[in-house]
Write a protein that holds these residues in place. Structure first.
Motif, PDB file in Angstrom:
ATOM      1  N   VAL A  86       6.893   8.484  -6.482  1.00  0.00           N
ATOM      2  CA  VAL A  86       5.960   6.997  -6.421  1.00  0.00           C
ATOM      3  C   VAL A  86       5.973   6.181  -6.375  1.00  0.00           C
ATOM      4  O   VAL A  86       4.768   5.889  -6.083  1.00  0.00           O
ATOM      5  N   ALA A  90       2.729   4.621  -3.986  1.00  0.00           N
ATOM      6  CA  ALA A  90       2.562   3.508  -3.183  1.00  0.00           C
ATOM      7  C   ALA A  90       2.513   2.551  -2.151  1.00  0.00           C
ATOM      8  O   ALA A  90       1.550   1.774  -2.004  1.00  0.00           O
ATOM      9  N   TRP A  93       0.644   3.529   0.437  1.00  0.00           N
ATOM     10  CA  TRP A  93      -0.562   3.076   0.140  1.00  0.00           C
ATOM     11  C   TRP A  93      -1.393   1.794   0.329  1.00  0.00           C
ATOM     12  O   TRP A  93      -2.349   1.248   1.184  1.00  0.00           O
ATOM     13  N   GLU A 181     -11.744   7.041   2.582  1.00  0.00           N
ATOM     14  CA  GLU A 181     -11.078   6.874   2.123  1.00  0.00           C
ATOM     15  C   GLU A 181     -12.108   6.216   1.408  1.00  0.00           C
ATOM     16  O   GLU A 181     -13.293   5.671   0.885  1.00  0.00           O
ATOM     17  N   GLU A 182     -12.868   4.660   2.781  1.00  0.00           N
ATOM     18  CA  GLU A 182     -13.804   4.282   2.606  1.00  0.00           C
ATOM     19  C   GLU A 182     -15.683   4.430   2.264  1.00  0.00           C
ATOM     20  O   GLU A 182     -15.852   4.204   1.110  1.00  0.00           O
ATOM     21  N   VAL A 185     -15.278   5.504  -1.484  1.00  0.00           N
ATOM     22  CA  VAL A 185     -15.757   3.861  -2.242  1.00  0.00           C
ATOM     23  C   VAL A 185     -17.043   4.158  -2.429  1.00  0.00           C
ATOM     24  O   VAL A 185     -17.857   3.595  -2.911  1.00  0.00           O
ATOM     25  N   GLY A 191     -11.145   4.089  -7.819  1.00  0.00           N
ATOM     26  CA  GLY A 191     -10.211   4.001  -7.086  1.00  0.00           C
ATOM     27  C   GLY A 191      -9.276   5.531  -7.404  1.00  0.00           C
ATOM     28  O   GLY A 191      -9.334   6.327  -6.474  1.00  0.00           O
ATOM     29  N   TRP A 192      -9.177   6.091  -8.806  1.00  0.00           N
ATOM     30  CA  TRP A 192      -7.968   6.860  -8.469  1.00  0.00           C
ATOM     31  C   TRP A 192      -8.738   8.541  -8.087  1.00  0.00           C
ATOM     32  O   TRP A 192      -8.176   9.516  -7.673  1.00  0.00           O
TER      33      TRP A 192
ATOM     34  N   VAL B   9     -12.286  -2.647   1.370  1.00  0.00           N
ATOM     35  CA  VAL B   9     -13.109  -2.219   0.229  1.00  0.00           C
ATOM     36  C   VAL B   9     -11.930  -1.253  -0.863  1.00  0.00           C
ATOM     37  O   VAL B   9     -12.428  -0.628  -2.553  1.00  0.00           O
ATOM     38  N   LEU B  10     -11.440  -0.948  -0.351  1.00  0.00           N
ATOM     39  CA  LEU B  10      -9.920  -0.045  -1.029  1.00  0.00           C
ATOM     40  C   LEU B  10      -9.859  -0.526  -2.233  1.00  0.00           C
ATOM     41  O   LEU B  10      -9.361  -1.728  -2.307  1.00  0.00           O
ATOM     42  N   PRO B  11      -9.819  -0.531  -3.765  1.00  0.00           N
ATOM     43  CA  PRO B  11      -9.210  -0.992  -4.772  1.00  0.00           C
ATOM     44  C   PRO B  11      -7.200  -0.239  -4.918  1.00  0.00           C
ATOM     45  O   PRO B  11      -6.908   0.330  -3.572  1.00  0.00           O
ATOM     46  N   ALA B  16      -0.537  -1.608  -5.910  1.00  0.00           N
ATOM     47  CA  ALA B  16       0.742  -0.919  -5.147  1.00  0.00           C
ATOM     48  C   ALA B  16       1.738  -1.959  -4.625  1.00  0.00           C
ATOM     49  O   ALA B  16       2.828  -1.237  -4.658  1.00  0.00           O
ATOM     50  N   LEU B  17       1.022  -2.910  -4.270  1.00  0.00           N
ATOM     51  CA  LEU B  17       2.299  -3.291  -3.381  1.00  0.00           C
ATOM     52  C   LEU B  17       2.919  -4.451  -5.207  1.00  0.00           C
ATOM     53  O   LEU B  17       4.801  -4.992  -4.089  1.00  0.00           O
ATOM     54  N   PHE B  19       3.639  -2.260  -7.352  1.00  0.00           N
ATOM     55  CA  PHE B  19       4.588  -1.961  -7.918  1.00  0.00           C
ATOM     56  C   PHE B  19       6.150  -1.899  -6.785  1.00  0.00           C
ATOM     57  O   PHE B  19       7.156  -1.896  -7.596  1.00  0.00           O
ATOM     58  N   THR B  20       5.665  -1.867  -5.698  1.00  0.00           N
ATOM     59  CA  THR B  20       7.064  -1.576  -4.339  1.00  0.00           C
ATOM     60  C   THR B  20       7.603  -2.801  -4.407  1.00  0.00           C
ATOM     61  O   THR B  20       8.581  -2.361  -4.512  1.00  0.00           O
TER      62      THR B  20
END
Lengths: 293, 276
Positions: A86, A90, A93, A181-182, A185, A191-192, B9-11, B16-17, B19-20
């Motif tokens: 996990v 993260a 990403w 990804e862009e 979206v 997002g998921w 534009v990405l969520p 993520a940051l 949590f990191t």
């Protein structure tokens, strides 16, 4: 027998290939070195385990202490690998899909557990949670035991395997960029949805590769676990610690029998790693390892 | 926030940051900082006294010399192995290539007991040396053997891809200009793989400095002779000398940081040369 590189022009020494003699010499040197340091030791583990017969081998593996060590090793890996999975996803990403300040510092910090000696990895958790540690008195008041107990072993296992998956994914996802990804979206995916349907299929082999390496280290870690375990037989011994105890008791057959389980794990790891590498090459993707990156 | 992060534009960036950073702080940064705080309780003089104690210096020397020797061995033979794997074909090559990673996959304790057994005076390999009155297991030489095993994949794996990228045209050009094979290697191939070789050497060296599991079984662990620094930390811990153990750990951590920086610098240099 050996297909040696053919010179471009026969019967003439040319400078882009070595002579047959040099080629043979180099192959012999390389293979001897690998045989001496890798082949013989690998063979020796199984020879020592099985040399006195299968009966002794099975007896050693059926020992209840061996079983509880196996159980604890599986528990530690079953927590450490998903936790770092996990985290790895993260982190990758955030790092691969976004531009922000301090990114290179963050990448360096993620690598820290690899730079630290296993013994030091164990020590820092003793300093935090041991009887003399920062949280020691509080933990004692609430009757919680982390060090010389199972939670401590799980914690250091998470620590030593911390960078594995992140480190495979970051260069892979950076190379893949964020165009797909862009696009997802902008076409209205959430997002998921984007993550599960676009990103995950793209990174699955790199992910698997990281999980394989992470798992091997989680199950095989010795130094760090040894510092926090307290070596309580049947309670806080992992497989590698159990091997140490048996060896120090001069119970060599049992030690190598249990060690052979770990050697098998290593072979399975290498096999799985090779399969992933072949798959990745066939799909025309980049190697997840990014080679020297 | 706007200046900290470029628009996208990405969520999911914050999640993520966030949590990191939380995970990194709780599991790595805060635990590591305990080394500095615990050492601080000793005071500078106390720290210096522990860090420069005779036994500590001796253990650091043993660790360094053995790690260096093992890394040199691996640089030389690792280069040959990488060369053979990239340039030649022979039966079982794929198997050999996969086996190079064994030290990454085999738990260190298993490596330790196996090497100790093999290199003991009555062991399969050790008895050949014992005939010539050379003891390997339970001496500093044993440490070098264990560290050579541990560091073996690093040089091979860093040199291999760079060597594969050396273009045949450059070699042909050198040959057509009259260079012989040795000249081509020395003046064309070696300069392009040299940074990778050095990186592999540094990685193997850095890994060896902290290594514990594979060494303790084969080393004999005699203070001042074959006692490595990580073992001394464990010995101090067993005597409940937490401050002393921490002081040595801090010295080792600082050395690791220095090596990490050097390796990053080497890799940057190596990549820059590849691009050019």
């Amino acid at each position: 027998m050996m297909s040696l590189p053919q010179p471009l022009i026969n019967n003439r020494k040319i400078a882009t290939h070595e002579s047959k003699a040099v080629t043979l010499l180099l192959i012999t040197v390389a293979l001897s070195y690998l045989l001496l340091f890798l082949g013989i030791p690998l063979f020796a583990v199984f020879y020592e385990a099985l040399g006195k017969g299968w009966a002794l081998y099975w007896t050693a593996l059926q020992d209840p202490d061996a079983w509880s060590a196996i159980e604890l090793t599986l528990i530690a890996a079953a927590i450490a690998v998903p936790a770092n999975l996990v985290f790895g996803v993260a982190t990758a990403w955030a790092i691969a899909k976004f531009e922000f300040r301090g990114k290179s510092v963050l990448i360096t910090l993620i690598d820290l557990p690899f730079a630290v000696s296993p013994v030091v990895s164990g020590l820092i958790y003793v300093l935090l949670f041991g009887a003399q540690g920062w949280f020691g008195p509080w933990l004692q008041e609430h009757d919680i035991k982390l060090i010389f107990a199972v939670p401590g072993i799980v914690l250091v296992t998470v620590f030593v395997t911390f960078p594995f998956i992140a480190r495979e994914l970051i260069p892979l996802m950076q190379a893949q960029g964020k165009d797909e990804e862009e696009a997802a979206v902008s076409l209205g995916a959430s997002g998921w949805q984007t993550f599960w349907r676009v990103t995950v299929p793209n990174i699955k082999w790199g992910l698997l590769y990281g999980v394989i390496l992470c798992n091997a280290r989680a199950m095989g870690e010795f130094g760090a676990v040894s510092v926090v375990s307290g070596h309580i037989r049947g309670m806080t011994n992992t497989i590698p610690l159990h091997v140490e105890i048996l060896y120090n008791e001069y119970n060599f057959v049992a030690a190598f029998s249990v060690a052979s389980l770990l050697a098998l794990l290593a072979l399975v790891t290498l096999l799985a790693k090779s399969i992933v590498e072949i798959k990745v090459k066939r799909n025309g993707n980049r190697l997840p390892h990014g080679e020297t990156e | 926030m706007a200046s900290f992060k470029a628009h996208s534009v990405l969520p999911g960036f914050n999640l993520a940051l966030g949590f990191t950073l939380l995970y990194l702080s709780l599991l790595v940064l805060i635990p590591l900082s305990s080394l500095f705080f615990k050492t601080a309780t000793l005071g500078w003089d106390g720290f210096w006294e522990v860090a420069t104690g005779d036994r500590v210096l001796a253990s650091l020397r043993v660790t360094f010399v053995a790690s260096f020797a093992a890394a040199v061995l691996n640089a030389i033979f690792g280069l040959v192995v990488a060369w053979v794997l990239v340039r030649y074909t022979f039966p079982g090559k794929r198997l050999v290539d996969a086996l190079v990673d064994l030290p990454f996959a085999l738990p260190t304790a298993v490596a330790g007991i196996t090497l100790a057994m093999l290199y003991a005076p009555n062991g399969w390999i050790g008895h050949y040396f014992a005939e010539h009155d050379i003891k390997i297991a339970y001496t500093p030489l044993g440490i070098v053997v264990a560290l050579t095993f541990i560091g073996l994949p690093f040089v091979v794996r860093t040199v291999q891809p760079v060597l594969a990228d050396v273009e045949a045209e450059i070699e042909e050009a050198a040959a057509s200009l009259g260079a012989n094979r040795w000249d081509v290697f020395r003046r064309v191939i070696f300069p392009s793989i040299y940074p990778a070789l050095l990186t592999g050497f540094a990685l193997a060296f850095a890994r060896s400095i902290g290594e514990y599991g594979s060494v303790i079984f084969i080393a004999g662990n005699m203070p001042f002779i074959s006692e490595i620094a990580p073992l001394l930390i464990v010995a101090k811990l067993e005597q409940y000398d937490y401050a002393g153990a921490t002081a040595i750990a801090l010295v080792m951590l600082l050395i690791s940081f220095a090596l990490l920086l050097a390796i990053n610098g080497l890799q940057w240099w190596s990549n820059r040369r590849e691009i050019r």
